[in-house]
Design a protein around this motif. Structure first.
Motif, PDB file in Angstrom:
ATOM      1  N   ASP A  44      26.269  47.158  49.131  1.00 42.47           N
ATOM      2  CA  ASP A  44      27.637  47.033  48.624  1.00 42.47           C
ATOM      3  C   ASP A  44      28.437  48.273  48.999  1.00 42.47           C
ATOM      4  OD1 ASP A  44      29.877  46.151  47.022  1.00 42.47           O
ATOM      5  OD2 ASP A  44      29.193  47.562  45.480  1.00 42.47           O
ATOM      6  N   ALA A  45      29.421  48.107  49.903  1.00 44.84           N
ATOM      7  CA  ALA A  45      30.317  49.214  50.257  1.00 44.84           C
ATOM      8  C   ALA A  45      31.403  49.288  49.196  1.00 44.84           C
ATOM      9  CB  ALA A  45      30.924  48.980  51.636  1.00 44.84           C
ATOM     10  N   GLY A  46      31.449  50.376  48.452  1.00 41.38           N
ATOM     11  CA  GLY A  46      32.382  50.508  47.334  1.00 41.38           C
ATOM     12  C   GLY A  46      33.844  50.357  47.734  1.00 41.38           C
ATOM     13  N   HIS A  47      34.609  49.714  46.819  1.00 42.69           N
ATOM     14  CA  HIS A  47      36.061  49.556  46.954  1.00 42.69           C
ATOM     15  C   HIS A  47      36.412  48.631  48.123  1.00 42.69           C
ATOM     16  CE1 HIS A  47      36.290  52.614  43.869  1.00 42.69           C
ATOM     17  NE2 HIS A  47      35.403  53.307  44.582  1.00 42.69           N
ATOM     18  N   GLY A  48      37.638  48.723  48.660  1.00 42.36           N
ATOM     19  CA  GLY A  48      38.068  47.839  49.737  1.00 42.36           C
ATOM     20  C   GLY A  48      39.411  47.201  49.455  1.00 42.36           C
ATOM     21  N   GLY A  49      40.128  46.840  50.514  1.00 42.38           N
ATOM     22  CA  GLY A  49      41.450  46.236  50.363  1.00 42.38           C
ATOM     23  C   GLY A  49      42.420  47.227  49.742  1.00 42.38           C
ATOM     24  N   PRO A  50      43.242  46.775  48.791  1.00 45.59           N
ATOM     25  CA  PRO A  50      44.199  47.685  48.157  1.00 45.59           C
ATOM     26  C   PRO A  50      43.541  48.760  47.294  1.00 45.59           C
ATOM     27  CG  PRO A  50      44.193  45.561  47.045  1.00 45.59           C
ATOM     28  CD  PRO A  50      43.369  45.400  48.282  1.00 45.59           C
ATOM     29  N   ASP A  51      42.276  48.573  46.993  1.00 42.40           N
ATOM     30  CA  ASP A  51      41.524  49.561  46.207  1.00 42.40           C
ATOM     31  C   ASP A  51      40.889  50.559  47.168  1.00 42.40           C
ATOM     32  OD1 ASP A  51      39.962  51.028  44.503  1.00 42.40           O
ATOM     33  OD2 ASP A  51      38.543  49.409  44.068  1.00 42.40           O
ATOM     34  N   SER A  52      41.555  51.691  47.355  1.00 43.28           N
ATOM     35  CA  SER A  52      41.059  52.697  48.303  1.00 43.28           C
ATOM     36  C   SER A  52      39.936  53.544  47.749  1.00 43.28           C
ATOM     37  CB  SER A  52      42.213  53.619  48.740  1.00 43.28           C
ATOM     38  OG  SER A  52      43.200  52.886  49.416  1.00 43.28           O
ATOM     39  N   GLY A  53      39.761  53.533  46.438  1.00 41.34           N
ATOM     40  CA  GLY A  53      38.804  54.447  45.848  1.00 41.34           C
ATOM     41  C   GLY A  53      39.398  55.845  45.862  1.00 41.34           C
ATOM     42  N   ALA A  54      38.549  56.847  45.924  1.00 43.09           N
ATOM     43  CA  ALA A  54      39.036  58.225  45.974  1.00 43.09           C
ATOM     44  C   ALA A  54      39.691  58.497  47.328  1.00 43.09           C
ATOM     45  CB  ALA A  54      37.879  59.195  45.745  1.00 43.09           C
ATOM     46  N   ILE A  55      40.676  59.413  47.328  1.00 48.97           N
ATOM     47  CA  ILE A  55      41.357  59.811  48.564  1.00 48.97           C
ATOM     48  C   ILE A  55      41.342  61.331  48.639  1.00 48.97           C
ATOM     49  CG2 ILE A  55      43.490  59.753  49.898  1.00 48.97           C
ATOM     50  CD1 ILE A  55      44.237  57.191  48.469  1.00 48.97           C
ATOM     51  N   GLY A  56      40.784  61.855  49.730  1.00 50.58           N
ATOM     52  CA  GLY A  56      40.702  63.298  49.902  1.00 50.58           C
ATOM     53  C   GLY A  56      42.042  63.911  50.248  1.00 50.58           C
ATOM     54  N   LYS A  57      42.116  65.215  50.207  1.00 49.82           N
ATOM     55  CA  LYS A  57      43.369  65.921  50.493  1.00 49.82           C
ATOM     56  C   LYS A  57      43.806  65.739  51.947  1.00 49.82           C
ATOM     57  CE  LYS A  57      42.789  69.389  46.872  1.00 49.82           C
ATOM     58  NZ  LYS A  57      42.669  70.837  46.535  1.00 49.82           N
ATOM     59  N   MET A  58      42.876  65.417  52.820  1.00 50.18           N
ATOM     60  CA  MET A  58      43.207  65.164  54.218  1.00 50.18           C
ATOM     61  C   MET A  58      43.549  63.696  54.466  1.00 50.18           C
ATOM     62  SD  MET A  58      40.153  67.433  55.953  1.00 50.18           S
ATOM     63  CE  MET A  58      40.509  66.773  57.575  1.00 50.18           C
ATOM     64  N   GLY A  59      43.505  62.900  53.403  1.00 54.40           N
ATOM     65  CA  GLY A  59      43.835  61.485  53.523  1.00 54.40           C
ATOM     66  C   GLY A  59      42.656  60.566  53.750  1.00 54.40           C
ATOM     67  N   ILE A  84      37.176  42.732  47.342  1.00 54.46           N
ATOM     68  CA  ILE A  84      36.119  41.929  46.718  1.00 54.46           C
ATOM     69  C   ILE A  84      35.969  42.399  45.271  1.00 54.46           C
ATOM     70  CG2 ILE A  84      33.728  41.155  46.848  1.00 54.46           C
ATOM     71  CD1 ILE A  84      35.238  40.457  49.332  1.00 54.46           C
ATOM     72  N   SER A  85      36.208  41.507  44.326  1.00 55.81           N
ATOM     73  CA  SER A  85      36.098  41.901  42.922  1.00 55.81           C
ATOM     74  C   SER A  85      34.660  42.263  42.590  1.00 55.81           C
ATOM     75  CB  SER A  85      36.569  40.770  42.008  1.00 55.81           C
ATOM     76  OG  SER A  85      35.643  39.699  42.023  1.00 55.81           O
ATOM     77  N   LEU A  86      34.492  43.058  41.536  1.00 52.05           N
ATOM     78  CA  LEU A  86      33.149  43.451  41.116  1.00 52.05           C
ATOM     79  C   LEU A  86      32.329  42.228  40.733  1.00 52.05           C
ATOM     80  CD1 LEU A  86      33.987  46.612  38.979  1.00 52.05           C
ATOM     81  CD2 LEU A  86      33.271  46.508  41.365  1.00 52.05           C
ATOM     82  N   ASN A  87      32.982  41.265  40.080  1.00 52.46           N
ATOM     83  CA  ASN A  87      32.281  40.054  39.681  1.00 52.46           C
ATOM     84  C   ASN A  87      31.797  39.276  40.897  1.00 52.46           C
ATOM     85  OD1 ASN A  87      34.627  40.832  37.955  1.00 52.46           O
ATOM     86  ND2 ASN A  87      33.541  39.547  36.483  1.00 52.46           N
ATOM     87  N   ARG A  88      32.649  39.217  41.929  1.00 52.46           N
ATOM     88  CA  ARG A  88      32.288  38.503  43.148  1.00 52.46           C
ATOM     89  C   ARG A  88      31.109  39.170  43.843  1.00 52.46           C
ATOM     90  NH1 ARG A  88      31.031  34.198  45.731  1.00 52.46           N
ATOM     91  NH2 ARG A  88      31.522  34.204  47.969  1.00 52.46           N
ATOM     92  N   ARG A  89      31.057  40.478  43.814  1.00 48.91           N
ATOM     93  CA  ARG A  89      29.937  41.201  44.426  1.00 48.91           C
ATOM     94  C   ARG A  89      28.623  40.818  43.737  1.00 48.91           C
ATOM     95  NH1 ARG A  89      32.459  46.406  46.954  1.00 48.91           N
ATOM     96  NH2 ARG A  89      34.662  45.971  46.656  1.00 48.91           N
ATOM     97  N   VAL A  90      28.680  40.729  42.420  1.00 51.56           N
ATOM     98  CA  VAL A  90      27.495  40.328  41.666  1.00 51.56           C
ATOM     99  C   VAL A  90      27.120  38.882  41.993  1.00 51.56           C
ATOM    100  CG1 VAL A  90      26.565  39.922  39.359  1.00 51.56           C
ATOM    101  CG2 VAL A  90      27.932  41.966  39.809  1.00 51.56           C
ATOM    102  N   ASP A  91      28.129  38.012  42.062  1.00 49.43           N
ATOM    103  CA  ASP A  91      27.873  36.602  42.389  1.00 49.43           C
ATOM    104  C   ASP A  91      27.228  36.451  43.763  1.00 49.43           C
ATOM    105  OD1 ASP A  91      28.914  35.787  39.983  1.00 49.43           O
ATOM    106  OD2 ASP A  91      30.904  35.327  40.774  1.00 49.43           O
ATOM    107  N   LEU A  92      27.695  37.254  44.726  1.00 52.99           N
ATOM    108  CA  LEU A  92      27.126  37.207  46.070  1.00 52.99           C
ATOM    109  C   LEU A  92      25.641  37.570  46.035  1.00 52.99           C
ATOM    110  CD1 LEU A  92      29.965  38.907  48.170  1.00 52.99           C
ATOM    111  CD2 LEU A  92      29.172  36.538  48.389  1.00 52.99           C
ATOM    112  N   ALA A  93      25.321  38.601  45.249  1.00 55.87           N
ATOM    113  CA  ALA A  93      23.923  39.035  45.142  1.00 55.87           C
ATOM    114  C   ALA A  93      23.061  37.959  44.489  1.00 55.87           C
ATOM    115  CB  ALA A  93      23.845  40.337  44.350  1.00 55.87           C
ATOM    116  N   ARG A  94      23.612  37.313  43.474  1.00 54.71           N
ATOM    117  CA  ARG A  94      22.863  36.252  42.799  1.00 54.71           C
ATOM    118  C   ARG A  94      22.643  35.059  43.723  1.00 54.71           C
ATOM    119  NH1 ARG A  94      26.183  36.021  37.099  1.00 54.71           N
ATOM    120  NH2 ARG A  94      25.114  37.704  35.984  1.00 54.71           N
TER     121      ARG A  94
END
Length: 279
Positions: free
Chosen positions: A57-72, A108-118
């Motif tokens: 599972d690659a964290g975040h994605g799409g409009p959810d960038s996750g953390a953003i460093g000072k260099m972008g 990809i929502s967190l719920n969808r990630r779990v559903d994919l694994a199941r």
């Protein structure tokens, strides 16, 4: 001694438990509980369970960038690249079916990630993330498995990572009630310890200032609904400027992927083999 021999020795020293079947041919639940309560050897080894399908599972994605460093630098881009490289290492072994929860910059929502694994009937699940500590310009590594926590910092991190989850309170309670399942707790902790030790050991060869924040429990939603060994690995710290610069280099991202792979292989071999990254 090899893990298999240790497991056999432990099994020989265990107090015998008679699994007399019920009239329906199903072992008595109380007797199964007695087996599960014996911590001499993990249940997966006791019953010879195999790992066939691994979910990355690659964290975040799409409009959810996750953390953003000072260099972008965006967490979502780095985690996807590391996840792809990790898949290559696992597939190269030829023993596992490896699936990604996202192949591109998708939401990809967190719920969808779990559903994919199941749906995929996953046997192992690893979620790749980067940490961000705005008030501490350090570089560190830490690995989580699902469970309660009283650490305020861990809870804040869980709140950030759980944003957008669609689980209702009743869903949460229903799944938490399953936490008594010994195998998931045993194996997820052991899995996390293998990832953490391999990541820290090998990463410090390149940078001995990396801090080992250890293995912790946290209520991450992406780990909540899974009944298989599952971990969330914070493999780097994007708030550290030097580390953010290093993450621009694909060699560094490749190293992180290799170290994660070594942690997975070490776990799958139950410590019978000592893995060390080759230069």
């Amino acid at each position: 001694p090899p893990a298999e021999l240790t497991a056999q020795t432990n099994l020989m020293n265990m107090t015998p438990v008679s699994l007399n079947p019920s009239p329906e041919g199903v072992p008595n639940p109380a007797e199964l509980s007695a087996v599960a309560a014996n911590r001499a050897v993990p249940l997966s080894r006791m019953f010879g369970l195999k790992i066939k399908t691994i979910i990355i599972d690659a964290g975040h994605g799409g409009p959810d960038s996750g953390a953003i460093g000072k260099m972008g630098t965006k967490e979502k881009d780095v985690t996807l690249d590391i996840a792809r490289r990790l898949r290559q290492h696992l597939v190269a072994k030829g023993h596992y079916h490896v699936i990604m929860t996202r192949e591109d910059d998708s939401a990809i929502s967190l719920n969808r990630r779990v559903d994919l694994a199941r749906t995929a009937k996953a046997d192992l699940f690893i979620s790749v993330h980067l940490n961000y500590l705005p008030h501490k310009p350090i570089n560190m590594i830490e690995t989580y498995y699902f469970g309660p926590s009283t650490d305020a910092k861990v809870l804040r991190l869980a709140e950030q990572e759980n944003a957008g989850a669609e689980y209702g309170l009743s869903d949460f309670r229903a799944i938490v009630e399953k936490l008594g399942k010994t195998m998931k707790l045993q194996e997820s902790r052991e899995f996390a310890e293998s990832i953490q030790s391999n990541m820290v050991f090998n990463s410090r060869k390149q940078n001995n200032s990396i801090l080992d924040f250890g293995v912790k429990r946290a209520p991450f939603v992406v780990l909540l609904g899974l009944e298989v060994p599952s971990v969330l690995a914070e493999v780097s710290c994007l708030s550290n400027r030097e580390e953010e610069m290093e993450l621009q280099d694909e060699k560094h991202r490749e190293n992180i992927a290799r170290y994660l792979a070594l942690g997975i292989f070490d776990y799958l071999n139950k410590g019978a083999l000592a893995h060390e990254a080759k230069r």
